[in-house]
Design a protein around this motif. Structure first.
Motif, mmCIF file in Angstrom:
data_model
loop_
_atom_site.group_PDB
_atom_site.id
_atom_site.type_symbol
_atom_site.label_atom_id
_atom_site.label_comp_id
_atom_site.label_asym_id
_atom_site.label_seq_id
_atom_site.Cartn_x
_atom_site.Cartn_y
_atom_site.Cartn_z
ATOM 1 N N ASN A 300 -8.431 2.914 -3.723
ATOM 2 C CA ASN A 300 -7.474 3.759 -2.954
ATOM 3 C C ASN A 300 -7.867 3.445 -1.318
ATOM 4 O OD1 ASN A 300 -6.002 6.124 -2.240
ATOM 5 N ND2 ASN A 300 -8.019 6.885 -1.529
ATOM 6 N N ARG A 301 -8.921 2.956 -0.987
ATOM 7 C CA ARG A 301 -9.421 2.912 0.282
ATOM 8 C C ARG A 301 -8.753 1.547 0.878
ATOM 9 N NH1 ARG A 301 -11.371 6.490 3.685
ATOM 10 N NH2 ARG A 301 -13.332 7.205 3.016
ATOM 11 N N LYS A 302 -7.953 0.612 0.127
ATOM 12 C CA LYS A 302 -7.260 -0.497 0.901
ATOM 13 C C LYS A 302 -6.094 0.016 1.268
ATOM 14 C CE LYS A 302 -6.337 -5.269 -0.152
ATOM 15 N NZ LYS A 302 -6.280 -6.400 -1.289
ATOM 16 N N ILE A 303 -6.092 0.609 2.560
ATOM 17 C CA ILE A 303 -4.868 1.107 3.054
ATOM 18 C C ILE A 303 -5.067 0.916 4.541
ATOM 19 C CG2 ILE A 303 -3.947 3.350 3.680
ATOM 20 C CD1 ILE A 303 -5.272 4.655 1.505
ATOM 21 N N VAL A 304 -4.018 0.424 5.321
ATOM 22 C CA VAL A 304 -3.939 -0.067 6.560
ATOM 23 C C VAL A 304 -4.753 1.064 7.572
ATOM 24 C CG1 VAL A 304 -1.800 -1.269 6.209
ATOM 25 C CG2 VAL A 304 -1.577 1.159 6.955
ATOM 26 N N GLY A 305 -5.252 0.504 8.556
ATOM 27 C CA GLY A 305 -6.157 1.104 9.484
ATOM 28 C C GLY A 305 -5.232 2.320 10.138
ATOM 29 N N ALA A 306 -4.048 2.079 10.510
ATOM 30 C CA ALA A 306 -3.234 2.979 11.046
ATOM 31 C C ALA A 306 -3.109 4.436 10.221
ATOM 32 C CB ALA A 306 -1.652 2.569 11.245
ATOM 33 N N GLU A 307 -3.086 4.061 8.849
ATOM 34 C CA GLU A 307 -2.890 5.337 8.103
ATOM 35 C C GLU A 307 -4.373 6.197 8.118
ATOM 36 O OE1 GLU A 307 -1.087 4.743 4.143
ATOM 37 O OE2 GLU A 307 -0.325 2.889 4.839
ATOM 38 N N LEU A 308 -5.290 5.193 8.051
ATOM 39 C CA LEU A 308 -6.688 6.082 8.089
ATOM 40 C C LEU A 308 -6.979 6.677 9.097
ATOM 41 C CD1 LEU A 308 -8.727 2.996 6.364
ATOM 42 C CD2 LEU A 308 -8.505 4.984 5.331
ATOM 43 N N GLY A 309 -6.561 6.220 10.330
ATOM 44 C CA GLY A 309 -7.123 6.843 11.563
ATOM 45 C C GLY A 309 -8.381 6.266 11.820
#
Length: 873
Positions: A300-309
């Motif tokens: 689930n952590r493989k998310i773009v940086g913009a979404e992660l903040g």
């Protein structure tokens, strides 16, 4: 030391023993032993309640705000209902310690989120040597002793590193104190693996430095060995910074060689040693980081940086070098919740101790005002060119770490285009490099300060006075401004939102500590004045070097002891996950997973957390110490398909958590949710109340399906997206239908004609962490579904013959079982772990062989040199 006067030089005895190298060596050895003992004594004195009273560093105040174990503790005013320490780090230690006691290798954790691969999560450190502490102590005390042992060893290794690269015992002692006791150190002391990794950085760079200075591939290999050790003991998200420090050290000195005209051969040699260090380190530790990358690819952590903040430290937080709680104390939830909305890491401060600022500032002052041709005029004449280059490197490393922490809003969004960096959002972890670099600079700055001429010291003393005056004027202005704001009467309504409301709220929060100024403002100011006065007295010759050093060291240790009060406290360890009536009852009941509802996550880190009439119930992961299986959980990395399945029940907005506030869903039934824990005042219609105790009501869900069952009907699909679509269709009933993913099925989803026999029997006869054995009896062939989480690495066997595991219902495991009586077994032995284990073993053999061959070569070379010397004589 300072330059002696002519009279002092004349008074030096002419006895040859005065310059006897063996005597000097003995004196230095005694001094080093004494300094190492002082480091140990300081840490023992700070945490004496752990060493002598058996108390724990685990935050019992947080656990007291949780049910059921905190029920009898009474109402707490502690502002945290959850912390990583109590719901992530300690719970993993319970799991790992219990696994080893049971003779199992802790690879799969069946107790959270229907199971997840704990060996690959980058936090658990299943092969850390510090786990041996649990052979002698219980988890609450053993966890505390292990963390303090890491801290103590880290400080001692830092001292050895500093002495080896050219610092004096005086400077090395100051640097080691900063390394061990500064704000970053104590704040992260209880973080699992934080100091377990950081403690090895001095040893790694020590051998890197020796490899560079001596042109030694043996030392480059040893640097790789300790780099690998760090992977086994450390916290994986920090390791990119340690590897980065190694790369930068080699590249910096390769560039120095280029500027000095050493030739391309020397540069190639340094770059080759860099490759040797990295190759050895990464190969030897492959079992620790490669599985984490595999999990990351499924996570689930493989998310773009913009979404992660991002979580970063704004530039104005540099003021915490002087005033540690200027932006709130470490766990001040009022200010924490205020600034985290901006992605600001409130609980990260740069405080190194006021007394450390004098040598740190003096070293930077000299570095700025001198060049290679002016060394004779300053204290830099007392260190060689290599040492000066090291100082320059660590200035650059400290500046780079600050840039990484403070410029995150500029570069984190770019990481969306760099796959491995998509998960880097907590930029303040670069603080490990800032701490390390600062400690080195304090050590060398101490030597320069003690060894500089009086006129240089007097000029620096004037700068120190100006700095103190500036700090005093800042405090005065802040006090006047704060009282004016108070006089004006700025207020913020409870529900008020918007930019102006945020400015008013933050202004009120920050100015409160100046009306009147509290001790966290006044004590640093008093220490600044004391240190500036000591520098002036030393510059004027009113303090001898030993007295000045004693003043600095005493002020530093007292200051850091004072500042540490805001971080980790000690508690009676009997309050750490004690036995309870509810958990004992769950152990005695037939197997079934537990749902905890409501999750209560929104109550954490709030000014009212723990102060209300209702405590939070068993936050994610806190049932692991009791070995109770749940469907909720917290992990920085977990398989994304479990989150997708959980989202069929209710949205899962939390990146690290899977939690449920809903308590009714057919998907919970198929997930084997047999028991529901909720507040004693809550009513669960349709569920059978089993008991109410310790503020908790425990219900039984009679509709829960068995953990292992034969499917009534099976829908075969070709891919995961199709499976999610079918599961999301209205009218889909998971009680009767299972969706199985088959890559070789027809393009459209279709239903098989196989139905379960009414006489089908399924019984789990063996249930371990890494294996499950099921006895089945069915009159027709069918799909056996195990509602445990699917993950590559699980293997299945029917009567000992391997069979394919299919992913069922998006996140479960299914195997095809022929008609009749059979024994079905699931075993977790991921190929990535097996392959990396072989890689590490081969790397270990090659490393050992290389060290032996290089040692033989060096001895032959030394013998040849001796023979040539004798021939010439």
């Amino acid at each position: 030391m300072r330059v002696e006067s002519e009279a002092e030089i004349a008074a030096i005895p002419s006895d040859p023993r005065h310059l006897d190298p063996s005597r000097v060596s003995t004196q230095n050895s005694s001094r080093h032993i004494l300094n190492l003992a002082l480091i140990a004594v300081a840490i023992i004195a700070l945490f004496w309640r752990v060493f002598f009273l058996g108390e724990t560093l685990i935050d019992v105040r947080t656990l007291n705000n949780q049910l059921p174990w905190g029920y009898s503790s009474g109402q707490s005013d502690h502002q945290y209902n959850r912390r990583d320490l109590t719901d992530t780090y300690v719970t993993r230690e319970y799991f790992v310690a219990a696994a080893y006691r049971d003779g199992e290798f802790p690879m799969w954790n069946p107790y959270t989120m229907a199971g997840h691969p704990i060996y690959a999560d980058g936090v658990t450190r299943t092969l850390s040597p510090f786990l041996l502490v649990y052979k002698f102590f219980d988890v609450p005390l053993g966890y505390s002793l292990a963390r303090l042992l890491e801290l103590m060893l880290g400080a001692m290794l830092m001292y050895i590193f500093l002495v080896t690269i050219g610092a004096s015992p005086n400077g090395a002692l100051m640097g080691a104190f900063v390394f061990a006791l500064s704000a970053h150190s104590i704040l992260h002391l209880t973080g699992l693996g934080w100091w377990g990794g950081l403690m090895w950085l001095p040893v790694i760079l020590l051998f890197v430095d020796r490899a560079i200075r001596r042109g030694s591939y043996a030392h480059a290999l040893l640097a790789g060995v300790f780099l690998a050790v760090q992977f086994f003991c450390g916290y994986l998200p920090n390791q990119i910074y340690y590897v980065g420090a190694v790369v930068l050290y080699y590249l910096f000195f390769a560039n120095v060689s280029r500027r000095d005209g050493s030739g391309s051969r020397q540069i190639r040699r340094l770059l080759t040693m860099l490759v040797v260090t990295l190759a050895a380190g990464l190969a030897l530790s492959a079992t620790q980081w490669v599985p984490s990358l595999e999990l990351l690819s499924h996570s689930n952590r493989k998310i773009v940086g913009a979404e992660l903040g991002y979580i970063y430290m704004p530039p104005w937080y540099a003021a915490t070098l002087v005033f540690p709680t200027l932006f709130g104390s470490a766990y001040d939830t009022k200010i924490l919740t205020l600034f985290t909305a901006l992605g600001v890491s409130h609980d990260h401060i740069l405080y190194l101790g006021i007394a450390s600022l004098a040598p740190l500032g003096f070293g930077l002052y000299l570095l700025k005002r001198t060049s290679r041709n002016e060394l004779s005029k300053t204290g830099f004449s007392r260190i060689d060119g290599a040492a000066r280059n090291r100082v320059i490197f660590f200035v650059m490393l400290g500046a780079l770490s600050l840039l990484l922490m403070m410029a995150a809003p500029l570069y984190v969004p770019i990481t969306r285009y760099i796959p491995i960096l998509q998960v880097i959002r907590v930029a303040v972890r670069a603080g490990v490099l800032f701490l390390f670099a600062s400690s080195v600079l304090v050590a060398f700055g101490t030597d320069l300060l003690l060894d500089s001429e009086a006129d240089v010291l007097r000029r620096f003393a004037r700068h120190a006075r100006r700095f103190v005056l500036g700090a005093g004027l800042f405090v005065l202005a802040a006090v006047i401004g704060s009282y004016l704001i108070k006089l004006i009467g700025i207020t913020v309504q409870a529900g008020e939102r918007g930019r102006l409301a945020f400015i008013r709220r933050s202004t009120l929060a920050l100015t409160a500590q100046f009306t009147p100024p509290n001790l966290s403002i006044l004590i640093p100011l008093a220490l600044l004045i004391s240190v500036a006065f000591a520098v002036w007295a030393f510059a004027q010759g009113r303090l001898r070097s030993k007295s000045f050093l004693f003043c600095l060291a005493a002020l530093l240790v007292a200051d850091l002891f004072w500042n540490s009060r805001q971080f980790d406290k000690t508690f009676d360890r009997s309050g750490v996950f004690p036995r309870t009536e509810i958990t004992d009852l769950l152990h005695s009941l037939p197997h079934g997973r537990v749902l905890v509802t409501p999750s209560g996550l929104e109550t954490n880190r709030s000014a009212s957390a723990g102060a209300g009439p209702v405590k939070i119930i068993a936050p994610p992961n806190t049932l692991i110490p009791y070995q109770i299986s749940t469907v909720s959980g917290k992990n920085q990395q977990f398989p994304k398909w479990y989150r997708e399945f959980a989202s069929l029940i209710e949205p899962q907005p939390n990146l690290s958590h899977v939690v449920f506030d809903e308590h009714r869903s057919p998907f919970l039934d198929v997930l084997n949710v047999r028991y529901v824990m909720t507040h004693e005042s809550a009513a669960m219609d349709g569920y059978e109340l089993l008991t109410t105790a310790e503020g908790v009501s425990l219900y039984e869900n009679k509709s829960a399906m068995p953990r292992a069952f034969f499917a009534d009907r099976t829908i075969e699909v070709t891919n995961h997206s199709e499976a999610l679509r079918v599961l999301s269709e209205s009218g889909f009933d998971p009680h009767t239908t299972v969706v199985v993913e088959k890559g070789n099925a027809r393009a459209a989803a279709h239903e098989t004609g196989i139905a379960r026999s009414a006489a089908a029997l399924v019984s789990i006869i063996e249930d371990a962490r890494n294996s499950v054995v099921i006895q089945t009896e069915n009159q027709t062939e069918g799909q056996l579904v195990l509602s445990d989480n699917y993950y590559p690495g699980w293997r299945a066997f029917v009567d000992g013959a391997p069979v394919e595991i299919l992913r069922a219902n998006c996140t479960m495991r299914a195997v095809n079982v022929p008609a009749g009586r059979h024994l079905v077994s699931f075993e977790f032995m991921p190929s990535v772990f097996s392959v990396t284990a072989y890689v590490s073993l081969v790397a270990a053999a090659l490393t050992l062989s290389g060290l032996i061959l290089l040692s033989i070569k060096r001895r032959r070379s030394n013998g040849h040199d001796i023979q040539q010397d004798q021939t010439h004589r």
